[in-house]
Scaffold this motif. Sequence first.
Motif: not given
Length: 306
Positions: A163-164, A175-177, A188, A190, A217-218, A221, A223
């Motif tokens: 979990r993010l 959002a989860v990774r 990721v 979402r 968003a990173s 990652d 996404t």
Amino acid sequence: MLAALIWVPWALAAWLDLDGLTWAVPSAVAFLPYVAAFTAVALVVAVAARARLAAAIAILGVLLLVAPRLGRITSDDQPAAHGAVVRIASSNLYGGRGDRTRLERIVSNGNVDIVALQENTARSDAALRAGAFGHRFPYSWSIPDPANGATGLAVFSRWPVERLPAAPGADRSLAVRIHVPGASTPLVVRSVHPYPPLGTHGLHCWRTCPPAFARAASAQDDTVLVGDYNATLDHHPIRTLMANGFRDAADQVGMAWHPTWSGKRLLHLTIDHAFVSRRIAVDAFSVHDLPPSDHDVIVAQLHLPA
């Protein structure tokens, strides 16, 4: 003549980004593809009737409304992604009432790896976990709605999920990774469900949440922003999200014209989307009926970077 001019208010609303003023404007803009098609018909009629002025006006409407949207029926070039293949599905469960057996069949037949859910209730969440669905997707994170399910969100996965934390402004999202085997970076996912543009609070989230999803968003990652957006590709919040580097999976394979929502089975709109970051390639996209929900299930097959 009036038929030839029908496109003007929609063009102005789109150009001037007026769809955030009040609920009536985004509701009208949602039907812009219908207006574009009607304008093309008006052009044919005007040419057949030799009404030169009406034809000239209709030609302008076709150039401004129809031409920019022709790309939605053709496939686009994809990035050179040769890593893991991931299939992601998304479904609005209609307050938990969506046919679970049908959903299980769709994800099984499509060999789906990850499922994002919206309008997930505590009851539907428990039922999914206890059945074949839960066995197929042993890893998940959910925020079920204890009442009517409108705010319930979940992500189910074949692989472990992390979990993010909540992101500023990215309300109505989860959002989860996920560490996908064979992928160069984590994925990721979402699950999103912005409010419809009704009322002051709903209109604010509808306008600001999709761009916030992109900002959250990173860059490290890959996404996928997937779910029920209550908005089409013609709405300003979605265009802003896409300007931030995300591509609509359906649009990438020429499926952006396919409706995903039916209001009373009469009005058909494309408001469920899977947006992917730049490095992800889209191989396929499909839409599947999920009675009694007014939303369909969307399934995107993606290629992650090697």
